[in-house]
Design a protein around this motif. Structure first.
Motif, PDB file in Angstrom:
ATOM      1  N   PHE A   1       0.829  -1.208   0.000  1.00 30.21           N
ATOM      2  CA  PHE A   1       0.000   0.000   0.000  1.00 30.21           C
ATOM      3  C   PHE A   1       0.860   1.254   0.000  1.00 30.21           C
ATOM      4  O   PHE A   1       0.740   2.117  -0.866  1.00 30.21           O
ATOM      5  CB  PHE A   1      -0.877   0.025   1.264  1.00 30.21           C
ATOM      6  CG  PHE A   1      -2.223  -0.607   1.091  1.00 30.21           C
ATOM      7  CD1 PHE A   1      -2.839  -0.638  -0.155  1.00 30.21           C
ATOM      8  CD2 PHE A   1      -2.892  -1.145   2.174  1.00 30.21           C
ATOM      9  CE1 PHE A   1      -4.092  -1.224  -0.299  1.00 30.21           C
ATOM     10  CE2 PHE A   1      -4.144  -1.728   2.036  1.00 30.21           C
ATOM     11  CZ  PHE A   1      -4.736  -1.758   0.802  1.00 30.21           C
TER      12      PHE A   1
ATOM     13  N   LEU B   1      10.362  13.227   3.345  1.00 35.67           N
ATOM     14  CA  LEU B   1      11.040  11.951   3.617  1.00 35.67           C
ATOM     15  C   LEU B   1      12.522  12.172   3.917  1.00 35.67           C
ATOM     16  O   LEU B   1      13.079  11.544   4.817  1.00 35.67           O
ATOM     17  CB  LEU B   1      10.866  10.988   2.442  1.00 35.67           C
ATOM     18  CG  LEU B   1       9.464  10.394   2.269  1.00 35.67           C
ATOM     19  CD1 LEU B   1       9.432   9.439   1.087  1.00 35.67           C
ATOM     20  CD2 LEU B   1       9.005   9.678   3.526  1.00 35.67           C
TER      21      LEU B   1
ATOM     22  N   SER C   1      12.790  13.608   7.480  1.00 36.01           N
ATOM     23  CA  SER C   1      12.551  12.590   8.509  1.00 36.01           C
ATOM     24  C   SER C   1      13.688  11.583   8.555  1.00 36.01           C
ATOM     25  O   SER C   1      14.088  11.142   9.639  1.00 36.01           O
ATOM     26  CB  SER C   1      11.249  11.851   8.240  1.00 36.01           C
ATOM     27  OG  SER C   1      10.211  12.771   8.093  1.00 36.01           O
TER      28      SER C   1
ATOM     29  N   ILE D   1      15.905  10.439  11.774  1.00 28.93           N
ATOM     30  CA  ILE D   1      16.024   9.044  12.208  1.00 28.93           C
ATOM     31  C   ILE D   1      17.491   8.620  12.263  1.00 28.93           C
ATOM     32  O   ILE D   1      17.930   7.942  13.187  1.00 28.93           O
ATOM     33  CB  ILE D   1      15.205   8.122  11.278  1.00 28.93           C
ATOM     34  CG1 ILE D   1      13.709   8.409  11.471  1.00 28.93           C
ATOM     35  CG2 ILE D   1      15.502   6.663  11.570  1.00 28.93           C
ATOM     36  CD1 ILE D   1      12.812   7.726  10.466  1.00 28.93           C
TER      37      ILE D   1
ATOM     38  N   ILE E   1       8.936   2.115   8.509  1.00 30.40           N
ATOM     39  CA  ILE E   1       7.562   2.392   8.936  1.00 30.40           C
ATOM     40  C   ILE E   1       7.469   3.779   9.568  1.00 30.40           C
ATOM     41  O   ILE E   1       6.533   4.529   9.323  1.00 30.40           O
ATOM     42  CB  ILE E   1       7.077   1.289   9.902  1.00 30.40           C
ATOM     43  CG1 ILE E   1       6.756   0.041   9.077  1.00 30.40           C
ATOM     44  CG2 ILE E   1       5.848   1.730  10.681  1.00 30.40           C
ATOM     45  CD1 ILE E   1       6.208  -1.103   9.850  1.00 30.40           C
ATOM     46  N   GLU E   2       8.485   4.121  10.334  1.00 34.02           N
ATOM     47  CA  GLU E   2       8.501   5.446  10.944  1.00 34.02           C
ATOM     48  C   GLU E   2       8.552   6.528   9.864  1.00 34.02           C
ATOM     49  O   GLU E   2       7.900   7.569   9.946  1.00 34.02           O
ATOM     50  CB  GLU E   2       9.708   5.559  11.857  1.00 34.02           C
ATOM     51  CG  GLU E   2       9.517   6.597  12.927  1.00 34.02           C
ATOM     52  CD  GLU E   2      10.690   6.608  13.888  1.00 34.02           C
ATOM     53  OE1 GLU E   2      10.836   7.597  14.578  1.00 34.02           O
ATOM     54  OE2 GLU E   2      11.456   5.623  13.913  1.00 34.02           O
ATOM     55  N   LEU E   3       9.342   6.252   8.838  1.00 35.40           N
ATOM     56  CA  LEU E   3       9.475   7.195   7.733  1.00 35.40           C
ATOM     57  C   LEU E   3       8.133   7.364   7.016  1.00 35.40           C
ATOM     58  O   LEU E   3       7.719   8.468   6.673  1.00 35.40           O
ATOM     59  CB  LEU E   3      10.521   6.646   6.757  1.00 35.40           C
ATOM     60  CG  LEU E   3      11.296   7.637   5.915  1.00 35.40           C
ATOM     61  CD1 LEU E   3      11.972   8.660   6.794  1.00 35.40           C
ATOM     62  CD2 LEU E   3      12.337   6.902   5.081  1.00 35.40           C
ATOM     63  N   LEU E   4       7.432   6.226   6.821  1.00 39.04           N
ATOM     64  CA  LEU E   4       6.141   6.289   6.133  1.00 39.04           C
ATOM     65  C   LEU E   4       5.107   7.054   6.954  1.00 39.04           C
ATOM     66  O   LEU E   4       4.201   7.675   6.405  1.00 39.04           O
ATOM     67  CB  LEU E   4       5.639   4.871   5.846  1.00 39.04           C
ATOM     68  CG  LEU E   4       6.497   4.107   4.844  1.00 39.04           C
ATOM     69  CD1 LEU E   4       6.094   2.652   4.800  1.00 39.04           C
ATOM     70  CD2 LEU E   4       6.393   4.721   3.463  1.00 39.04           C
TER      71      LEU E   4
ATOM     72  N   ILE F   1      -5.060   3.316   5.531  1.00 42.80           N
ATOM     73  CA  ILE F   1      -3.675   3.109   5.102  1.00 42.80           C
ATOM     74  C   ILE F   1      -2.765   4.117   5.792  1.00 42.80           C
ATOM     75  O   ILE F   1      -1.678   3.797   6.263  1.00 42.80           O
ATOM     76  CB  ILE F   1      -3.553   3.267   3.570  1.00 42.80           C
ATOM     77  CG1 ILE F   1      -4.372   2.190   2.866  1.00 42.80           C
ATOM     78  CG2 ILE F   1      -2.107   3.180   3.144  1.00 42.80           C
ATOM     79  CD1 ILE F   1      -4.448   2.383   1.369  1.00 42.80           C
TER      80      ILE F   1
ATOM     81  N   ILE G   1      -1.891   3.210   9.432  1.00 42.39           N
ATOM     82  CA  ILE G   1      -1.167   1.965   9.727  1.00 42.39           C
ATOM     83  C   ILE G   1       0.194   2.214  10.401  1.00 42.39           C
ATOM     84  O   ILE G   1       0.466   1.631  11.441  1.00 42.39           O
ATOM     85  CB  ILE G   1      -0.981   1.104   8.451  1.00 42.39           C
ATOM     86  CG1 ILE G   1      -2.328   0.615   7.939  1.00 42.39           C
ATOM     87  CG2 ILE G   1      -0.098  -0.096   8.754  1.00 42.39           C
ATOM     88  CD1 ILE G   1      -2.232  -0.095   6.601  1.00 42.39           C
ATOM     89  N   PRO G   2       1.053   3.081   9.822  1.00 40.41           N
ATOM     90  CA  PRO G   2       2.370   3.239  10.438  1.00 40.41           C
ATOM     91  C   PRO G   2       2.297   3.716  11.886  1.00 40.41           C
ATOM     92  O   PRO G   2       3.041   3.218  12.745  1.00 40.41           O
ATOM     93  CB  PRO G   2       3.055   4.299   9.573  1.00 40.41           C
ATOM     94  CG  PRO G   2       2.355   4.266   8.276  1.00 40.41           C
ATOM     95  CD  PRO G   2       0.939   3.893   8.595  1.00 40.41           C
TER      96      PRO G   2
END
Lengths: 299, 294
Positions: free
Chosen positions: A41, A281, A284, A288, B109-112, B153, B156-157
């Motif tokens: 997804f 992105l 972030s 991270i 997942i954190e990035l998403l 969707i 979810i993350p």
């Protein structure tokens, strides 16, 4: 007789084991499916935006202002607008948030005040972004007469990211070992000197992570700037903090809902979405990575 | 002198620490004050349970029920998508992922989770809605179902990473004890680890719900925007958030419409406040149960 029972128990156990094994494998397969669907997804969003957005991407697209009623030209002013709004939000929320975090981790006596502050931070974090927009509209746009402007939008976004900055900074400050503070105090330093020279430098990477994540959040938010800062079309670049501005996320929305040339506008929207996606992105990812390096250092 | 300076700094930090409290109170006051005319003229009950939202008719009708129901439908739909997938992903990460998979998937997942909602809304509008319209042969692809899917969707993350945190707080001794009694990994997971992390997982779900109710841009772009009481998931609906976002631009400051929109904001605020307080209480209990102090 006894042997029979034992034998049938053994058979039963074997059957049961086999059944358990099947249940376990099915369960694990479902979990695997879950993560695969999730990745598919989310991956497909990045794929679609990437594949279509790249077609229109060029240096001119990123720097030029829009032309011909939004059907040609670039998104330069929107990128610049988002940059100003984000910087403004951080300039407002960082001093406030850091002070609050310092109070909570360094000075806070165990008191009702601290619990009240914690509770309000947690609840502020859960307020829907469009409600921040309403607040900003009333307080900054109308009451303080800042109008629809970069200033109003920045302040609204600043309040939105404040809880995140406080939590991240507080966590970073709390992670500093108490012995560092005690050593500094034992050498005769005052509490403020200890905070300034010992605690803050040590907590800097953690605070930075929080700030960078907040930048990403502020850059992508649309609802709070809808009535406080954003405009669909600006002739050029904003010239003061009190002028309204184009902004990347709002630009995507406006391209999809206003105007008269849906096909051409959709392509520009793809380009804008890809730009925003890459921007957020990257920001972030930076946060991270900094945090990961910090953790590895501490372990 | 140094001591004096020190106490000044202390007072500055103390004063600034109350900023979030002031902003929260400010939000409550502003919402109440501006919503007051609507509450007075229409009355709270008629406002909340009124079945028609015709803000621009004369006389206008300000019944919020269709908008509240739309928000609830869309949120419920989103939960149906994101709870199984989010919790499932968290369980996979916790139980099955190798260290290398974990090292990639967790940051990913954190990035998403940081993808802006406007990008989801855009994706829903240009890709998902046309696809659903064709597949199910609908008059429009912008429906409660589309909004639920995209919102789901999107959440979810968030749910996956909070739930994964909750799972990782479960002490390893719980698992070891279960294995020692002869339970296999699946039995241990479903009968020991999940119950132990249950309240942490519920916190994740409630926070996800709170986010879905308050999410604006996605539903504004893909829910379709018809202010009628929803009858089916495959019809356009107009949740509270998108009503505020779509109509505030046209409502004149101080007009009844303006006040009604603030009243929606107030109700929205109260709903999310309740969610957050419930999440807070559950997570506090959970931490006490597992003997975690913070």
């Amino acid at each position: 007789m006894n042997e029979n029972i034992i034998a049938s128990a053994a058979i039963f156990k074997k059957k049961n084991n086999a059944r358990n094994k099947i249940v376990q494998n099915t369960g694990f397969a479902i979990l695997l499916l879950c993560i695969i669907i999730t990745i598919l997804f989310l991956g497909s969003i990045i794929y679609f935006v990437g594949v279509n957005g790249i077609k229109i991407m060029s240096w001119e697209f990123l720097t030029a202002p829009p032309r011909k009623a939004m059907t040609a030209g670039g998104i330069g002013p929107a990128i610049v607008g988002t940059f100003y709004l984000t910087i403004g939000a951080i300039l407002f929320s960082l001093p406030l948030g850091l002070s609050c975090a310092i109070y909570l981790s360094e000075y806070s006596p165990k008191s009702i005040a601290v619990n009240v502050i914690r509770l309000s931070i947690n609840n502020l974090a859960g307020v829907p972004s469009v409600v921040f927009g309403l607040f900003g509209l009333f307080v900054f746009v109308d009451y303080f007469h800042f109008g629809v402007s970069i200033l109003s939008g920045s302040l609204t976004l600043g309040i939105l990211v404040l809880p995140g900055i406080i939590s991240a900074s507080q966590e970073a400050l709390m992670a500093i070992p108490q012995s560092l503070r005690e050593a500094s105090l034992a050498l005769g330093a005052t509490q403020w000197q200890t905070i300034k020279r010992i605690v803050l430098p040590a907590a800097l990477p953690g605070i930075l992570t929080g700030v960078i994540l907040s930048i990403g959040r502020a850059a992508g938010e649309t609802a709070p700037i809808l009535f406080t800062a954003a405009t669909f079309y600006a002739r050029g670049y904003p010239d003061s903090a009190l002028s309204e501005t184009m902004a990347l996320p709002y630009h995507i929305y406006a391209l999809m809902t206003e105007g008269t040339h849906p096909e051409k506008q959709t392509m520009i929207a793809y380009g804008s979405a890809l730009t925003l996606l890459i921007l957020v992105l990257l920001i972030s990812a930076l946060a991270i990575i900094i945090r990961q390096r910090q953790r590895n250092k501490m372990v | 002198m140094r001591r004096f300076k020190d106490s000044i700094y202390k007072w500055i930090f103390t004063a600034l620490a109350f900023a979030s409290l002031i902003f929260l109170l400010g939000i409550v006051i502003v919402l109440f004050r501006e919503a007051l005319p609507a509450l007075k003229t229409t009355g709270f009950l008629d406002l909340v349970f009124g079945k028609s939202w015709y803000p621009t008719y004369s006389p206008p009708e300000f019944g919020i029920l269709p908008l509240i129901l739309a928000s609830l439908w869309v949120t419920a739909g989103a939960m149906a998508v994101c709870v199984p997938l989010g919790v499932g992903s968290a369980l996979y990460l916790h139980e099955l992922a190798s260290n290398r998979q974990k090292a990639i998937l967790k940051p990913a997942i954190e990035l998403l989770a940081s993808i802006p909602s406007i990008v989801f809304g855009f994706f829903g509008m240009v890709v998902v809605a046309p696809f659903l319209q064709e597949t199910f042969n609908l008059p429009t692809g912008l429906t409660a179902f589309t909004a639920s899917l995209i919102l789901g969707i999107m959440a979810i993350p968030t749910i996956a990473s909070i739930a994964e945190d909750a799972l990782s707080y479960v002490p390893p001794s719980f698992k070891e004890a279960s294995y020692a009694l002869g339970a296999n990994r699946w039995q241990t997971l479903t009968q020991v680890v999940i119950p132990a992390a249950g309240s942490g997982i519920s916190t994740a779900i409630i926070l996800g719900m709170s986010r879905a109710v308050g999410e604006t841009m996605t539903v504004l772009m893909v829910a379709g925007g018809a202010a009628v009481i929803p009858h089916s998931f495959f019809e356009p609906v107009r949740p509270m958030t998108s009503t505020i976002a779509a109509e505030m631009g046209e409502a004149a400051t101080g007009s009844p419409h303006y006040a009604a929109l603030f009243a929606i904001g107030l109700i929205l605020f109260l709903i999310t406040l309740v969610f957050n307080i419930v999440a807070e209480i559950i997570s506090k209990r959970y931490r006490m149960k597992l003997g975690l102090s913070r």
